[in-house]
Motif scaffolding. Structure first.
Motif, short mmCIF file in Angstrom:
data_model
loop_
_atom_site.label_atom_id
_atom_site.label_comp_id
_atom_site.label_asym_id
_atom_site.label_seq_id
_atom_site.Cartn_x
_atom_site.Cartn_y
_atom_site.Cartn_z
N VAL A 194 0.69 -1.24 0.04
CA VAL A 194 -0.24 0.05 0.06
C VAL A 194 0.76 1.37 0.11
O VAL A 194 0.52 2.16 -0.69
CB VAL A 194 -0.81 -0.02 1.15
N HIS A 195 2.04 1.29 0.68
CA HIS A 195 3.00 2.44 0.81
C HIS A 195 3.83 2.42 -0.35
O HIS A 195 4.65 3.25 -0.26
CB HIS A 195 3.55 2.49 2.26
N ALA A 201 -0.74 3.46 -7.23
CA ALA A 201 -1.62 3.18 -8.53
C ALA A 201 -2.67 2.61 -8.12
O ALA A 201 -3.80 2.84 -8.71
CB ALA A 201 -0.64 2.48 -9.32
N MET A 202 -2.87 1.71 -7.35
CA MET A 202 -4.11 0.94 -6.95
C MET A 202 -5.25 1.88 -6.35
O MET A 202 -6.37 2.12 -6.67
CB MET A 202 -3.86 -0.04 -5.87
N ILE A 203 -4.76 2.84 -5.51
CA ILE A 203 -5.62 3.76 -4.88
C ILE A 203 -6.07 4.93 -6.20
O ILE A 203 -7.18 5.25 -6.08
CB ILE A 203 -5.00 4.83 -3.88
N LEU A 205 -6.45 4.16 -8.92
CA LEU A 205 -7.42 3.27 -9.69
C LEU A 205 -8.73 3.40 -9.05
O LEU A 205 -10.06 3.33 -9.79
CB LEU A 205 -6.91 1.96 -10.04
N ARG A 206 -8.86 3.26 -7.88
CA ARG A 206 -10.08 3.25 -7.06
C ARG A 206 -10.71 4.54 -7.04
O ARG A 206 -12.05 4.49 -7.19
CB ARG A 206 -9.68 2.76 -5.35
N GLU A 207 -10.09 5.60 -7.10
CA GLU A 207 -10.66 6.72 -7.04
C GLU A 207 -11.12 7.08 -8.37
O GLU A 207 -12.37 8.03 -8.36
CB GLU A 207 -9.59 7.80 -6.33
N ASN A 208 -10.33 7.07 -9.29
CA ASN A 208 -10.91 7.56 -10.80
C ASN A 208 -10.13 6.70 -11.81
O ASN A 208 -8.80 7.21 -12.23
CB ASN A 208 -10.69 8.98 -10.88
N GLU A 209 -10.55 5.80 -12.05
CA GLU A 209 -10.01 5.00 -13.12
C GLU A 209 -9.56 5.70 -14.39
O GLU A 209 -8.49 5.46 -15.07
CB GLU A 209 -10.76 3.77 -13.32
N THR A 210 -10.66 6.49 -14.87
CA THR A 210 -10.29 7.08 -16.21
C THR A 210 -9.22 8.12 -16.12
O THR A 210 -8.35 8.21 -16.95
CB THR A 210 -11.61 8.12 -16.65
N LYS A 270 -13.00 -0.46 4.96
CA LYS A 270 -12.37 -1.00 3.83
C LYS A 270 -11.28 0.23 3.35
O LYS A 270 -11.58 1.54 3.63
CB LYS A 270 -13.06 -1.22 2.56
N GLY A 271 -10.43 0.08 2.85
CA GLY A 271 -9.04 0.92 2.50
C GLY A 271 -8.30 1.02 3.50
O GLY A 271 -7.55 2.39 3.53
N THR A 272 -8.38 0.73 4.90
CA THR A 272 -7.43 1.07 5.91
C THR A 272 -6.60 -0.31 6.50
O THR A 272 -7.39 -1.40 6.30
CB THR A 272 -8.30 1.39 7.05
N LEU A 273 -5.63 -0.16 6.72
CA LEU A 273 -4.81 -1.27 7.05
C LEU A 273 -5.42 -2.03 8.41
O LEU A 273 -5.47 -3.39 8.37
CB LEU A 273 -3.48 -1.14 7.40
N ALA A 274 -5.74 -1.36 9.27
CA ALA A 274 -6.41 -1.78 10.36
C ALA A 274 -7.88 -2.41 10.41
O ALA A 274 -8.36 -3.01 11.24
CB ALA A 274 -6.26 -0.91 11.72
#
Length: 346
Positions: A194-195, A201-203, A205-210, A270-274
């Motif tokens: 994640v870091h 890049a994954m984040i 894609l999640r926020e705005n793939e276009t 979701k989207g948090t490590l803990a």
């Protein structure tokens, strides 16, 4: 720094639990919950950080369980077009465990190559179908999997101890520590991803793939990486399940297991490590807390009402909501102290 200290203190507290409260039943329950927390951590990498909902994630869990079980027990099977059976002798348990992780990761890569050609509901349908195919294979390929009769006498994982040699990790305490160790390693692996540049890049894609595509991020490539790691970690959880329960059948592919993982991820955040850890411990241990206090019907009612309440009042999950609350409290405390400081300076 605060997050690192919290992480270390939490791991230390969990590691000392068998010494503080050595109840075998408690340790067995927490270890079982811990296995599904590992599976939830793997699903969070896909659902939380790429935004892709996989309702067939249990397929990787089951593949890891069956692969390590079959290799550690040994098997013989006659494949299509072969006149002589393929005989595989029993392999060392840790080699079998590693092969289970590898096989699940390869299956994740293959599924990703196929499923990421589509999005949304189509992706969900593909993942559900894959899990159902795996369940039917395990149920009907009796010569290999024993079908509904189950694979039993699966050997426990082992460890070399100075002065005692190789011992089985079959006791409740050793199983608990083993699950905790794998959970910590899984958490650290996901945190490292994640870091990293891959995680960013994954984040994106999640926020705005276009928008991510427009700046040159290879969508399918990074989604495939997420699936490979998520599937491998889920395979590790399945392998732990097989070597601790020591008997598996096609029910290891139950759809309910995927629903449990999804609940743990979404409720925790979701989207948090803990998030998967907190959600897993909360909803994994709750039925055991209520056991003996209220009837089973009331237990499920409380379970459902609590889950709805969390989603209504904490829509982002327990961990993000708790973080926001702490930040508000800190900001309020600072604002109350500021006038006092100014008077002293004046």
């Amino acid at each position: 720094m605060k997050k690192k200290i919290t992480f270390l203190v939490s791991v230390l507290a969990l590691a000392l639990l068998p010494l503080v409260w050595p109840d075998p039943y408690l340790l067995s329950v927490v270890a079982s919950v811990g296995i599904f927390v590992i599976a939830a951590i793997s699903l969070n990498l896909l659902l939380g950080y790429t935004g892709q909902l996989s309702l067939g994630h249990v397929a990787f869990f089951g593949l890891g369980a069956y692969t390590t079980s079959l290799l550690s027990l040994g098997f013989d099977v006659t494949l299509w077009g072969m006149t002589e059976p393929l005989v595989v002798t029993a392999k060392p348990v840790w080699l079998s465990f590693a092969c289970g992780i590898l096989f699940a990761a390869i299956a994740g890569w293959l599924l990703g190559k196929l499923a990421f050609r589509v999005r949304g509901a189509y992706f969900v349908i593909v993942t559900i179908s894959f899990a159902q195919v795996m369940r039917m294979v395990s149920l009907n390929w009796v010569d290999l999997t024993e079908g509904p009769m189950a694979l039993n006498n699966i050997p426990a994982l082992t460890m070399w101890v100075p002065g005692e040699g190789v011992i089985d990790l079959a006791s409740k305490v050793s199983t608990y520590w083993l699950v905790l160790a794998v959970a910590v390693l899984s958490y650290l692996l996901v945190a490292a991803i994640v870091h990293s540049r891959i995680g960013r890049a994954m984040i994106a894609l999640r926020e705005n793939e276009t928008l991510a595509r427009s700046v040159g991020i290879r969508v399918t490539h990074y989604l495939g990486i997420a699936t490979i790691f998520a599937a491998g970690i889920a395979g590790a959880a399945g392998g732990l399940y097989a070597h601790t329960v020591r008997i598996i059948d096609p029910d290891v592919f139950m759809f309910m297991f995927t629903i449990m993982m999804v609940i743990m991820v979404i409720v925790g955040g979701k989207g948090t490590l803990a998030g998967p850890v907190v959600g897993g411990l909360l909803f994994g241990l709750l039925p055991e807390v209520l056991r003996g206090v209220v009837s089973p019907e009331i237990q499920w009612m409380i379970y459902g009402v609590l889950m709805i309440a969390v989603l209504v009042f904490m829509p982002k999950g327990v961990v993000p909501s708790a973080g926001n609350l702490l930040r508000r409290y800190s900001a309020k405390s600072m604002s109350e102290q500021t006038p006092v400081v100014r008077r002293k300076i004046a």
